[in-house]
Design a protein around this motif. Structure first.
Motif, short mmCIF file in Angstrom:
data_model
loop_
_atom_site.label_atom_id
_atom_site.label_comp_id
_atom_site.label_asym_id
_atom_site.label_seq_id
_atom_site.Cartn_x
_atom_site.Cartn_y
_atom_site.Cartn_z
N GLU B 124 73.03 46.62 -2.04
CA GLU B 124 72.17 47.49 -2.84
C GLU B 124 71.39 46.74 -3.92
OE1 GLU B 124 75.33 48.12 -2.05
OE2 GLU B 124 75.24 49.97 -0.90
N TYR B 125 72.06 45.85 -4.67
CA TYR B 125 71.38 45.23 -5.81
C TYR B 125 70.15 44.41 -5.44
CZ TYR B 125 74.76 46.73 -9.40
OH TYR B 125 75.51 47.45 -10.28
N PRO B 126 70.22 43.59 -4.38
CA PRO B 126 68.99 42.86 -4.02
C PRO B 126 67.82 43.83 -3.75
CG PRO B 126 70.87 41.89 -2.92
CD PRO B 126 71.38 43.15 -3.57
N ALA B 127 68.12 44.96 -3.13
CA ALA B 127 67.06 45.93 -2.82
C ALA B 127 66.49 46.56 -4.09
CB ALA B 127 67.59 47.02 -1.87
N VAL B 128 67.37 46.93 -5.04
CA VAL B 128 66.84 47.51 -6.30
C VAL B 128 66.02 46.46 -7.05
CG1 VAL B 128 67.41 48.94 -8.30
CG2 VAL B 128 69.15 48.45 -6.62
N ALA B 129 66.49 45.20 -7.02
CA ALA B 129 65.79 44.15 -7.73
C ALA B 129 64.37 43.99 -7.17
CB ALA B 129 66.56 42.83 -7.64
N LEU B 130 64.25 44.06 -5.85
CA LEU B 130 62.92 43.94 -5.24
C LEU B 130 62.08 45.19 -5.52
CD1 LEU B 130 61.19 42.10 -3.44
CD2 LEU B 130 62.12 43.28 -1.45
N LEU B 131 62.72 46.35 -5.48
CA LEU B 131 62.00 47.60 -5.74
C LEU B 131 61.40 47.59 -7.14
CD1 LEU B 131 61.32 50.52 -4.78
CD2 LEU B 131 63.47 51.25 -5.87
N LEU B 132 62.17 47.13 -8.13
CA LEU B 132 61.71 47.19 -9.52
C LEU B 132 61.02 45.90 -9.96
CD1 LEU B 132 64.83 48.91 -11.15
CD2 LEU B 132 62.73 49.99 -10.36
N ASP B 133 60.94 44.91 -9.09
CA ASP B 133 60.33 43.63 -9.44
C ASP B 133 61.07 42.97 -10.60
OD1 ASP B 133 58.43 42.01 -8.44
OD2 ASP B 133 56.76 43.35 -8.90
N ALA B 134 62.37 42.84 -10.44
CA ALA B 134 63.20 42.24 -11.49
C ALA B 134 62.90 40.75 -11.61
CB ALA B 134 64.67 42.44 -11.14
N ASP B 135 63.22 40.21 -12.80
CA ASP B 135 63.12 38.76 -13.02
C ASP B 135 64.52 38.17 -13.09
OD1 ASP B 135 60.40 38.22 -13.09
OD2 ASP B 135 60.24 39.00 -15.15
N PHE B 136 64.67 36.98 -12.51
CA PHE B 136 65.96 36.29 -12.49
C PHE B 136 65.88 35.06 -13.39
CE2 PHE B 136 67.94 38.35 -8.78
CZ PHE B 136 66.86 39.08 -8.33
N LYS B 137 66.81 34.99 -14.35
CA LYS B 137 66.87 33.81 -15.22
C LYS B 137 67.91 32.85 -14.66
CE LYS B 137 65.78 35.02 -19.95
NZ LYS B 137 66.42 35.36 -21.22
N VAL B 138 67.52 31.59 -14.52
CA VAL B 138 68.37 30.59 -13.88
C VAL B 138 68.51 29.38 -14.80
CG1 VAL B 138 68.62 29.10 -11.86
CG2 VAL B 138 67.57 31.38 -11.62
N ARG B 139 69.75 28.88 -14.93
CA ARG B 139 69.98 27.67 -15.72
C ARG B 139 70.55 26.57 -14.84
NH1 ARG B 139 71.76 27.30 -21.12
NH2 ARG B 139 72.60 25.27 -20.54
N SER B 140 70.11 25.36 -15.06
CA SER B 140 70.73 24.21 -14.40
C SER B 140 70.70 23.08 -15.40
CB SER B 140 69.96 23.82 -13.14
OG SER B 140 68.71 23.26 -13.51
N ALA B 141 71.23 21.92 -15.01
CA ALA B 141 71.27 20.78 -15.92
C ALA B 141 69.85 20.39 -16.34
CB ALA B 141 71.98 19.61 -15.25
N SER B 142 68.86 20.72 -15.50
CA SER B 142 67.49 20.33 -15.86
C SER B 142 66.73 21.40 -16.65
CB SER B 142 66.72 19.94 -14.59
OG SER B 142 66.81 20.95 -13.63
N GLY B 143 67.39 22.49 -17.03
CA GLY B 143 66.74 23.46 -17.90
C GLY B 143 66.80 24.89 -17.38
N GLU B 144 65.94 25.74 -17.97
CA GLU B 144 65.94 27.16 -17.59
C GLU B 144 64.64 27.50 -16.88
OE1 GLU B 144 67.68 30.80 -19.85
OE2 GLU B 144 65.62 30.61 -20.53
N ARG B 145 64.72 28.38 -15.87
CA ARG B 145 63.50 28.86 -15.24
C ARG B 145 63.67 30.33 -14.87
NH1 ARG B 145 66.41 26.38 -11.10
NH2 ARG B 145 66.04 27.16 -8.98
N THR B 146 62.56 31.00 -14.63
CA THR B 146 62.61 32.41 -14.25
C THR B 146 61.99 32.55 -12.86
OG1 THR B 146 62.41 33.05 -16.56
CG2 THR B 146 61.89 34.73 -14.94
N ILE B 147 62.67 33.32 -12.00
CA ILE B 147 62.18 33.53 -10.64
C ILE B 147 61.96 35.03 -10.45
CG2 ILE B 147 62.66 33.16 -8.17
CD1 ILE B 147 64.74 31.05 -9.00
N GLY B 148 60.83 35.41 -9.89
CA GLY B 148 60.57 36.81 -9.61
C GLY B 148 61.31 37.25 -8.35
N ALA B 149 61.59 38.56 -8.25
CA ALA B 149 62.38 39.06 -7.11
C ALA B 149 61.71 38.73 -5.78
CB ALA B 149 62.59 40.56 -7.24
N ALA B 150 60.38 38.75 -5.74
CA ALA B 150 59.68 38.51 -4.48
C ALA B 150 59.93 37.10 -3.95
CB ALA B 150 58.18 38.74 -4.66
#
Ligand SMILES: Cc1cc2nc3c(=O)[nH]c(=O)nc-3n(C[C@H](O)[C@H](O)[C@H](O)COP(=O)(O)OP(=O)(O)OC[C@H]3O[C@@H](n4cnc5c(N)ncnc54)[C@H](O)[C@@H]3O)c2cc1C
Ligand code: FES
Ligand code: FES
Lengths: 156, 291
Positions: B124-150
């Motif tokens: 369910e959650y991946p589908a709601v995220a795509l429906l609402l165009d959620a943004d995903f915040k991601v952290r790694s050793a090289s920093g932070e980035r944001t990925i759109g649901a699409a």
């Protein structure tokens, strides 16, 4: 691959022990603490036979690693006994015939306890939802729902 | 049912987790609620050499309003989302979707971040995220980035996350005033993964459809938008006939749904059409449509 030292309470008594990180909470409780009331049905989260209450929430102990219980308060079916007396939920399962082979029963009882802790007078729908993660291959569920109604002091 | 041995790490801060993941090799796995990963370990379908358990990172467990949206920390359990008054009041579509996930035991441990990172195509959650165009915040050793649901969901159980990336937050924009929504699915038993499901948002201006978004799940390798069906709706006077033909378009638009012992590919396709029609009808009524 090193053991992990964890502290937790189970059924009111505190423990600090070393566990294999790949052991599930279920395996640790059965094999290391020798509390064998909790059963393993599927090992994949589908049947609910291994249900315990951890920090007030119902969980399937086959899908929780022992190290994840570090710092937690765990209750198993053995913990419901008070001074040698059965818990009202256990008593109700006996009275209504909610037990046949008994394999699902510890999990059903923990799910019922978790449900009644939040919802002391559940409707039939609340009961179906609260016990949805617990499968029974014997009773057909009707007697189990009756047990929950009885345990909550409601007419069947 | 016993997992193969692995090393276990339980960092207490996000910084610590990120630097650990940067140091360990690619066979390391992140552990969140464990409701997908532990069954896979038990069946030995996954055999990581080490686990990094995020469970002690309290800073990733939150739900808060965040300029015009709701931001949820990755470690927030499905149960906490379900019980959040903020979510229920401001983003009822997320509440409804959460109610459809599995059983109490699973929702008590499963996290929103884990659901999204696991990316089951019938979840369910991946589908709601795509429906609402959620943004995903991601952290790694090289920093932070944001990925759109699409761009987040790549294929079956695969996302844009690398092995050392930690999903830290998902941010859902709120629906504009007057937008109707629906999120429904068909399952064999209550709490099962969907055979097929649909999420819809729709807005009307007069009797005319001014916005439509349709996401189907359980019918392809990721949740998918039905863009042709959306286009068929926008600018048209809403009617039962229009909904039926849009549902037909959505049904024809999907690729080849999975065939397994729960449902044939053809049945899933059929359900996709039925779910689309029902979701469009419910969403339109919530947007004020009187038919
Ligand atoms: C019986 C049963 C029924 C279920 N039914 C449903 C259902 O109907 N619908 C549904 O949607 N789900 C269902 N699930 C799955 C459940 O929702 C899982 O909880 C969820 O998919 C994963 O969340 P988790 O926190 O348990 O993640 P985990 O199992 O801990 O992790 C899952 C995966 O995500 C990765 N991961 C986790 N967190 C992060 C993070 N923050 N950053 C990067 N990677 C991360 C892990 O490395 C792993 O690969 C069911 C599970 C069971 C056991
Ligand atoms: S043994 Fe844990 S859910 Fe079946
Ligand atoms: S009594 Fe036998 S499985 Fe429930």
């Amino acid at each position: 691959m090193g053991k992990v030292n964890i502290s937790f309470t189970i059924n009111g008594s505190s423990h600090q022990i070393d566990v294999e990180p790949q052991w599930t909470l279920l395996e640790m409780v059965r094999e290391q603490l020798h509390l064998t009331g909790t059963k393993e049905g599927c090992g994949t989260g589908d049947c609910g036979a291994c249900s315990m209450i951890v920090d007030g929430r119902l969980i399937t102990s086959c899908c929780m690693l022992a190290p994840q219980a570090d710092g937690s308060d765990v209750t198993t079916v053995e913990g419901l006994l008070a001074n040698g007396d059965l818990h009202p939920v256990q008593q109700a399962f006996i009275e209504t015939g909610g037990v046949q082979c008994g394999f699902c029963t510890p999990g059903m009882i923990m799910a019922t306890k978790a449900l009644l802790d939040r919802t002391p007078k559940p409707t039939l729908d609340d009961i179906r939802e609260g016990l949805a993660g617990n499968l029974c291959r014997c009773t057909g569920y009707t007697k189990i729902y009756e047990a929950v109604m009885t345990a909550s002091g409601q007419e069947i | 049912m016993k997992p193969a041995p692995f090393d276990y790490h339980d960092p207490e801060t996000l910084d610590e987790a990120v630097s650990l993941l940067g140091r360990l090799d690619d066979d390391v796995k992140i552990l969140a609620g464990g409701q997908s990963l532990i069954p896979l370990l038990n069946m030995r379908l996954a055999r990581p050499t080490a686990l990094v358990d995020l469970g002690k990172i309290a800073e990733l467990d939150y739900i808060r309003e965040d300029n015009g949206g709701i931001a949820i920390g990755a470690l927030t359990t499905q149960r906490t989302v379900e019980r959040s008054q903020l979510v229920k009041d401001r983003l009822p579509v997320l509440y409804e979707a959460t109610r459809l996930i599995a059983h109490p035991q699973i929702r008590n441990r499963g996290t929103i971040g884990g659901s999204l990172a696991h990316a089951d195509p019938a979840a369910e959650y991946p589908a709601v995220a795509l429906l609402l165009d959620a943004d995903f915040k991601v952290r790694s050793a090289s920093g932070e980035r944001t990925i759109g649901a699409a761009d987040f969901f790549v294929t079956y159980l695969t996302t844009a996350l690398g092995p050392a990336d930690v999903l830290t937050e998902v941010r859902f924009p709120l629906l504009a005033e007057g937008v109707g929504w629906s999120f429904i699915e068909m399952t064999r038993r209550h709490g099962d993964f969907a055979l097929a499901g649909a999420g819809v948002t729709i807005a009307l201006s007069g009797g005319e459809c001014s916005h439509a978004r349709i996401v189907l799940f359980g019918v392809d390798a990721t949740p998918v938008r039905s863009k042709a069906a959306e286009q068929a709706l926008v600018g048209q006077e809403l009617s039962e006939e229009l909904i039926a033909s849009a549902a037909q378009t959505a049904r024809d638009e999907i690729g080849e749904p999975l065939s397994d012992n729960h449902a044939s590919s053809e049945f899933r396709r059929h359900l996709a059409g039925v779910m689309t029609a029902r979701a469009l009808t419910e969403a339109a009524r919530r947007a004020g449509w009187v038919n």
